[in-house]
Enzyme design. Structure first.
Site, short mmCIF file in Angstrom:
data_model
loop_
_atom_site.label_atom_id
_atom_site.label_comp_id
_atom_site.label_asym_id
_atom_site.label_seq_id
_atom_site.Cartn_x
_atom_site.Cartn_y
_atom_site.Cartn_z
N MET A 154 56.68 18.00 -71.09
CA MET A 154 57.37 16.77 -70.73
C MET A 154 57.48 15.87 -71.96
SD MET A 154 54.74 14.52 -71.03
CE MET A 154 55.52 13.10 -70.31
N THR A 191 57.05 10.91 -67.81
CA THR A 191 57.15 12.18 -67.06
C THR A 191 55.82 12.91 -66.96
OG1 THR A 191 59.39 12.45 -67.88
CG2 THR A 191 58.31 14.42 -67.03
N VAL A 192 55.56 13.59 -65.84
CA VAL A 192 54.38 14.45 -65.72
C VAL A 192 54.85 15.86 -65.40
CG1 VAL A 192 52.76 12.64 -65.06
CG2 VAL A 192 54.03 13.86 -63.27
N GLY A 249 57.41 7.83 -70.57
CA GLY A 249 56.79 8.06 -70.27
C GLY A 249 56.41 8.99 -69.20
#
Length: 535
Positions: free
Chosen positions: A435, A354-355, A353
């Protein structure tokens, strides 16, 4: 009025976004607004990136947090700089210690896969070297969001629900602070529901006031140390105190008269560069769309198996980055691409789940920045009273001492998060990133080829239906991937699997700058709650 915030029966269309004085693009609108606020207050692109990153730990905790790692590529005053803020394994994290706790492989969740978080130190380091406004001012928007609360966006809510179900499977006491922090009402917040975190706000304030020292050598470090000791974890205050981000030289490959830049290992951006290098050796793109897709998939597969076999902390890597990007080696790998799908195997390039967020200011400075808790919320571990959710980056380590990415004290693991940047003739073109764990290098290949081979604008490049190689000849495609292309690829030996949703196909942002006029053109991800804000 009753409605389902996740139900969209008709396709939406987003235009490319233009600006001149600045731009912020990221996966959550309130995060983008935090960065734009800082630009309006006189900050530069780096200031805006820090503010956006801090805000995203609040508004998109499903992907990142105060316990994240981070990487950045910064174009400042005509020069490119790289920052690796991925933390190492704790000194107590040996293969023997982990196996002694009953694990035959690194666990996905819990205390054991937690490595030293790097994100707060990255913010402080970037601000110290390149920032214009006071560091505390940059974290103010995030603190306000955490204190006053905000309405949860649709995709974040969906990922939050998935995390709630995942962590509900664990009965250990160490997981209970996650539920107290992120599910205080006994369920994951629904779209539009308000959520706040006073503990998170307090930790952000301590980080702001101390330039992150409280996180690594002060009150917050003490809280982490005590919690890990109490519950049998390996991370200690000494590990936090010893950490500092590393300034690195970005690595690149030449593609269609542009230079594509990535952070060197332990990041996996090398995979994207290898794939693009193979495609460059294959020459100009053919007009047949099936052959084009086939080539891109095959090059990505060959690069990926190389990366998974060889990439780890750069000092521990054999072969070297230079050997893996060497022209004769990539030319030989490219020659393996034929008419039919391969079962890819890694090569041996040793020859002796990275932004994600992108920002730009009106002075030509630009930032490509990524931070991540790895698997969604990460380890599922939240330090009580702090709002600090810790990543599970150590899950990538191997407990085989002969593997390149074998666990060792103080070693940085293979890292999936990669910011990208494009230059041409020594001038900045702009930051880009996609991402999404295993998808990231593949997303980089797809948006770069989309822009440089297919002449797509940034938004159109992000809108294109995506594919994702997973193993062998298996390629997953999005629900709206054209059937005729999927069928044609299947006839070439690819095992095509159509997915029911697009969550696993990455979430990207792109900002490009016209060198003559300074006009910025941005695109943002249609697969999430994203926004690109121009000025």
């Amino acid at each position: 009025m009753q409605f389902d915030a996740r139900y969209y029966p008709s396709p939406s269309r987003r235009m490319a976004t233009f600006g001149r004085r600045g731009m912020v693009a990221t996966s959550q609108a309130l995060g983008a607004e935090a960065g734009m606020q800082i630009l309006h207050e006189g900050g530069n692109a780096v200031d805006a990136a820090i503010a956006t990153a801090a805000a995203l730990t609040v508004v998109e905790p499903t992907s990142n947090g105060l316990g994240s790692d981070a990487f950045a590529i910064v174009w400042m005053n005509g020069e490119l700089h790289g920052l690796n803020a991925s933390g190492p394994a704790p000194q107590a994290a040996t293969i023997e210690a982990v196996k002694g706790l009953g694990h035959e492989a690194m666990p996905e969740h819990g205390l054991i896969p937690v490595t030293v978080p790097g994100a707060p130190a990255a913010w402080a380091k970037l601000s110290e070297r390149f920032g214009r406004l006071p560091f505390a001012k940059l974290l103010a928007p995030a603190i306000t969001l955490a204190e006053e609360g905000f309405p949860i966006s649709p995709l974040v809510s969906q990922l939050w629900e998935e995390a709630f179900e995942t962590y509900s499977r664990y009965s250990e006491e160490a997981f209970q602070p996650w539920f107290k922090t992120f599910a205080p009402k006994g369920h994951a917040p629904r779209p539009g529901e308000m959520w706040s975190s006073p503990d998170h706000a307090r930790s952000l304030r301590l980080i702001a006031e101390t330039h992150a020292r409280a996180f690594y050598e002060g009150e917050l470090a003490d809280h982490m140390d005590a919690f890990f000791r109490e519950h049998g974890g390996l991370l200690r205050r000494e590990d936090l105190e010893a950490f500092t981000p590393e300034w690195v030289e970005p690595i690149s490959t030449r593609y269609r008269e542009h230079d594509i830049w990535e952070i060197p290992p332990n990041g996996c951006g090398l995979i994207a560069l290898q794939a693009l290098g193979m495609l460059e050796h294959l020459g100009e793109e053919v007009r047949d769309p099936v052959e084009t897709l086939h080539r891109r998939i095959e090059a990505t597969k060959l690069a990926y198996v190389d990366g998974l076999h060889h990439i780890t902390d750069r000092d521990a890597m054999h072969p070297s980055v230079e050997q893996m990007l060497a022209e004769p080696y990539l030319k030989g790998r490219a020659a393996m691409i034929g008419d039919q799908a391969l079962d890819p195997v890694h090569g041996n390039p040793i020859t002796g789940g990275t932004v994600y967020l992108a920002t730009a200011d009106g002075e030509g400075n630009m930032v490509s920045f990524i931070q991540s808790n790895f698997k969604g919320f990460g380890s599922g571990i939240v330090v009580p009273g702090t709002g600090i959710s810790l990543q599970n980056r150590g899950w990538s380590f191997k407990l085989d001492k002969n593997h390149a990415n074998a666990l060792a004290p103080g070693k940085r693991t293979y890292h999936t998060i990669i910011p990208g940047f494009i230059t041409r003739n020594g001038q900045a073109v702009g930051p880009f990133g996609v991402m999404g764990g295993f998808m990231q290098p593949q997303g980089h290949v797809q948006v770069i080829t989309g822009m440089l081979d297919d002449a797509l604008n940034p938004q159109a490049a992000l809108d294109m239906p995506r594919w994702k190689w997973t193993k062998g000849r298996t390629v997953e495609v999005e629900p709206h991937f054209p059937d005729h292309l999927a069928q044609a690829l299947a006839r070439r030996g690819h095992h095509i699997v159509k997915q029911a949703d697009s969550v696993s196909f990455g979430r990207g942002q792109i900002i490009l700058r016209d060198a003559e006029t300074g006009v910025l053109c941005g695109g943002t991800e249609p697969r999430t709650d994203a926004a690109v804000l121009p000025w």
